[in-house]
Scaffold this motif. Sequence first.
Motif, PDB file in Angstrom:
ATOM      1  N   UNK A 688      14.692  -3.517  -6.876  1.00 17.78           N
ATOM      2  CA  UNK A 688      13.284  -3.133  -6.797  1.00 17.78           C
ATOM      3  C   UNK A 688      12.433  -4.342  -6.439  1.00 17.78           C
ATOM      4  N   UNK A 689      11.222  -4.059  -6.018  1.00 23.93           N
ATOM      5  CA  UNK A 689      10.250  -5.093  -5.677  1.00 23.93           C
ATOM      6  C   UNK A 689       8.909  -4.685  -6.254  1.00 23.93           C
ATOM      7  N   UNK A 690       8.229  -5.611  -6.874  1.00 22.42           N
ATOM      8  CA  UNK A 690       6.921  -5.335  -7.467  1.00 22.42           C
ATOM      9  C   UNK A 690       5.863  -5.345  -6.366  1.00 22.42           C
ATOM     10  N   UNK A 691       5.128  -4.234  -6.255  1.00 20.38           N
ATOM     11  CA  UNK A 691       4.094  -4.155  -5.229  1.00 20.38           C
ATOM     12  C   UNK A 691       2.772  -4.732  -5.724  1.00 20.38           C
ATOM     13  N   UNK A 692       2.579  -4.780  -7.032  1.00 20.86           N
ATOM     14  CA  UNK A 692       1.420  -5.454  -7.633  1.00 20.86           C
ATOM     15  C   UNK A 692       1.931  -6.269  -8.807  1.00 20.86           C
ATOM     16  N   UNK A 693       1.144  -7.226  -9.241  1.00 21.17           N
ATOM     17  CA  UNK A 693       1.531  -8.033 -10.390  1.00 21.17           C
ATOM     18  C   UNK A 693       1.537  -7.170 -11.635  1.00 21.17           C
ATOM     19  N   UNK A 718      -3.426  -2.925  -1.597  1.00 20.22           N
ATOM     20  CA  UNK A 718      -3.032  -1.773  -0.791  1.00 20.22           C
ATOM     21  C   UNK A 718      -2.186  -2.204   0.410  1.00 20.22           C
ATOM     22  N   UNK A 719      -2.618  -3.289   1.074  1.00 21.68           N
ATOM     23  CA  UNK A 719      -1.854  -3.779   2.217  1.00 21.68           C
ATOM     24  C   UNK A 719      -0.463  -4.241   1.802  1.00 21.68           C
ATOM     25  N   UNK A 720      -0.375  -4.916   0.656  1.00 22.81           N
ATOM     26  CA  UNK A 720       0.927  -5.361   0.168  1.00 22.81           C
ATOM     27  C   UNK A 720       1.817  -4.170  -0.157  1.00 22.81           C
ATOM     28  N   UNK A 721       1.258  -3.148  -0.810  1.00 27.03           N
ATOM     29  CA  UNK A 721       2.032  -1.954  -1.159  1.00 27.03           C
ATOM     30  C   UNK A 721       2.565  -1.282   0.109  1.00 27.03           C
ATOM     31  N   UNK A 722       1.690  -1.121   1.100  1.00 19.54           N
ATOM     32  CA  UNK A 722       2.111  -0.468   2.341  1.00 19.54           C
ATOM     33  C   UNK A 722       3.177  -1.285   3.068  1.00 19.54           C
ATOM     34  N   UNK A 723       3.024  -2.614   3.064  1.00 23.05           N
ATOM     35  CA  UNK A 723       3.984  -3.477   3.746  1.00 23.05           C
ATOM     36  C   UNK A 723       5.358  -3.385   3.080  1.00 23.05           C
ATOM     37  N   UNK A 724       5.399  -3.432   1.747  1.00 26.16           N
ATOM     38  CA  UNK A 724       6.677  -3.356   1.029  1.00 26.16           C
ATOM     39  C   UNK A 724       7.324  -1.989   1.247  1.00 26.16           C
ATOM     40  N   UNK A 725       6.535  -0.917   1.145  1.00 24.29           N
ATOM     41  CA  UNK A 725       7.083   0.419   1.380  1.00 24.29           C
ATOM     42  C   UNK A 725       7.637   0.550   2.792  1.00 24.29           C
ATOM     43  N   UNK A 726       6.947  -0.038   3.755  1.00 29.98           N
ATOM     44  CA  UNK A 726       7.406   0.022   5.138  1.00 29.98           C
ATOM     45  C   UNK A 726       8.716  -0.751   5.326  1.00 29.98           C
ATOM     46  N   UNK A 727       8.815  -1.927   4.712  1.00 27.75           N
ATOM     47  CA  UNK A 727      10.046  -2.722   4.816  1.00 27.75           C
ATOM     48  C   UNK A 727      11.227  -1.970   4.198  1.00 27.75           C
ATOM     49  N   UNK A 728      11.009  -1.381   3.019  1.00 27.78           N
ATOM     50  CA  UNK A 728      12.067  -0.608   2.370  1.00 27.78           C
ATOM     51  C   UNK A 728      12.460   0.586   3.240  1.00 27.78           C
ATOM     52  N   UNK A 729      11.471   1.273   3.791  1.00 30.17           N
ATOM     53  CA  UNK A 729      11.741   2.453   4.609  1.00 30.17           C
ATOM     54  C   UNK A 729      12.552   2.088   5.849  1.00 30.17           C
ATOM     55  N   UNK A 730      12.225   0.959   6.469  1.00 30.50           N
ATOM     56  CA  UNK A 730      12.976   0.513   7.645  1.00 30.50           C
ATOM     57  C   UNK A 730      14.413   0.163   7.279  1.00 30.50           C
ATOM     58  N   UNK A 731      14.604  -0.506   6.141  1.00 29.69           N
ATOM     59  CA  UNK A 731      15.951  -0.846   5.667  1.00 29.69           C
ATOM     60  C   UNK A 731      16.754   0.421   5.405  1.00 29.69           C
TER      61      UNK A 731
END
Length: 953
Positions: A688-693, A718-731
Amino acid sequence: DLRYLKSISLHLWLFGYELPDTLMVFTDKALHILTSGKKASLLEPLANILRSSTGSELKLVVRAKGQEEQQIKGMLDTIRGVDSARLGVLPKEAHTGQLAELWAQQLGAAGLDTADATAGFADLFSVKEDSEILNAKKAAFLAAKVMQSFVVEKIEDIIDKNKKVKHSKLSEMTEEIILDPPKIGVKLKPENVDIAYPPLFQSGGHYDLKLSAACDDNPLHDGVILVSLGTRYQSYCANIARTYIINPSKTQEAQYMALLSAHEAACAALREGQPAKACMEAAVQTLQDKGHHELVDKLTKNVGFGMGLEFREGANSLNMKNDKPVRAGQVFTVSLGVSGLERADATDSQLQTYALQIADTVVVKVDGESPENLCTAATKAWDKVSYTLNDGEEEEDGIDALEEVTNGNIMPGGKKLRSDDPNFMSAEQIRRERQEQLEKQKNEETLRRLTAQAAGAADGSGDAKGRLISQVQAYRNVSDMPATRDLQVTVDSKAEAVLVPIYGVMVPIHITAVRNVGHTAEQENNGAIIRISLNFGTTYEPAQKFPALIFLKELSFRTPDAKHAARVVQEIKVLRSAVLQRDKERAERATLVAQEKLIRGKRVFRLPDLWIRPGLGGKGRKMPGTLEAHHNGFRYQTPKNEGVDVMYRNIRYAFFQPAEKDMITILHFHLINPIMIGNKKTKDVQFYCEVVDLVQTLDGGRRNMYDPDEIEEEQREREKRNKINQDFSQFVKRVQEHWERELPDLQLEFDIPFRELGFEGVPHRETVMVLPTVNCLVELTQMPFTVVALNDIEIINLERVGFNLKNFDMAIVFKDFSRDVLRIDAIPSKKLDTIKEWLTSVKIKYYESKMNLAWKPILKHILEDPQAFIDEGGWAFLDLDKSDGEEEEDEASSEGFNPGSDAEDDEEESSEDISDEDASVVDSEEVEEEGGSEDEEESEGLTWEELEEEAKR
């Protein structure tokens, strides 16, 4: 259409991707490809595969700016170097772009002998492999589900509420659903699906049966409605068409039934070895046998065509001229349509002309078996596609009611409501009916499984026993014991033994035989007493063999040195803890299944900065690691070179949970066989990866929602959350493609939980959000994780269900009765109907009860005699409705006047039936009545002065 060029189909067939601005030349010894540098780097790993499988070479030429002409000349020279060279081309395809124009110019000037290779490629694409057929099945299933779950409901709603919706608008709405399958509960990834052509809606007398037709802007008319849908999955196509008729005439019914019979005959004629024209011959013959010669004259020129990467394979058309034999593995769309039909009794001009069409996607099977229809999820039965609209004189607000025809007893001219229809069933009635069917199936399945288990147990299969205490050995010989000067309790850590003095002799006791140890200080002489409890009880093997003997259970020793006592006790506890932990770990490792070795992939997908649960253990500061996807498994590794491997073949379920209302984005794997992580055995591994502290330091100042810094911080989150979700989705997408391409036999797919079906509950210690997926019921945010496979569930009992309760509990009984029943407590009652609907949809039998049940004795009773359990009604004892009904019948039969009873007995019985609430009311009334006599009691009692005088005495 450019999407169905054979050159693009060839790219997709070879590589799985379209390669624009790419030139390919095939020779007998090599494949020459002229393309960009990035595409060349992607194709480079294929060189070894091509060489090992065919003995041919892959020669990549990277396009250089300004040198394209020379590079094309080089490829033409390669063609000239082949003996008796004849170049196969696709002359009907017109390509655009600089590279295509240069190739056309130089090819024309080269004077090479060319031939049309279209037929050869068409034959190459005709027969599909298993993986290609699977893609076609998924595309067809999507088309059928969209037709049945969205199109039909939308048409019924429009006609029922007399709405005006354009054909073009309906097409746009349907296309949105096709491109987002989860909206209708189809678990296909949106990025893998597409439309084969825009959805086609036709009604109101204007019909065009060509698939190239387009929707007009006329509103949907309640006459004959034709709907055609084309879908693609992984670029493989499927087609479906249905006809829906409102207020049909007898002639229309007869024509539709004849066309349906002809369609079934045409599908059945698609058998291996039969000529393609046999399909149309069977359709025509069936229509003639039914006496509908007028339909034969208006039938389309062909009754279908082959499908695959191309929507229409022209060489595989199903018409009277095609004598080519049908081959196993071919995919066809069988489409029967008749147009230009007229209805003589129609008063509305839009109803006078109509058309009929039925189309499905089928697969030809091997050895002459019947072809498989891939669109059965969308019914085409007459009673499901025909409707009767009752236009009564007493209409409310001009709204017509749309009723599905199930019999012929609808009264003409009268208003008919759904509530008055004897055939209409509410959602609750449908659910109850399905649950009754599930109950019968579940009882039969339980009996078969338990009978098989009992037979297996009778054969002597059982669990292996662990290490026995009597097999533990501290020393082989007396000479191995350490020499001691004093007779005092001593710990030998090397031999894992405790030496105790008994009758002047030091006796060794292995640490595993020690149950407990403690000491008590003596205040008088600064001494202490050491007490050692032993495991030599009734379970000790020699004690069972020699019951007459007496074995030690506890030893007590007095010492004048309290510090020595404390030190010895501490050493025994530390040694015992270390040995037990080591034995436990060894036992767990002994039960592990050996995993295959990780094969490093040539192309590795990475996801950095991930945390793992359970933790890897070890000392020092915890650090995030990187998850890598290799050829046959995942590898997670931290900068300290700590890590764990998860093999693909050991994964039972994979989950991807993006962060929406959570603090973390999750990849979770539920394994078939447990693995060791640190010193713990586990079946669940999570990255897992934390999207917020998760922890924030709040300063003492006040925070304003309109503060620009606060707004900017929220935007960053919000930008960090979207970026992490996008990276996970691509993987996840890349890993999924690897699974489908390299390991299709595993049938692995990432599940994304359905948040709209989620509910709060307490499966372990705290309230969490429990989410259903396609295959499981999961909770992945808090440890310990909850992953329940739906296939492992026997039944579910909803406990503490009542109108006056805010919460209820869920008891999950597994098919393996040796497993403890899983309880999810404190589920909000407002989620009850949603959970019932979901359980029915996944074919799980559920029951309701007013109280919590003790499941261990219930399951034990079932295992003792499964046949008696089934004879007594099986799981029916949990049915709350049936049990309540039986109780009401018993009470009704026992009611009546009994002349032998007196009023006092009736009062006693009625008082026993008083609920807790009523009892509290009665108690309060009694208090008030008692309060009324307080004046009399006070007048008879002592005054304050008298009480004080009495206290002084």
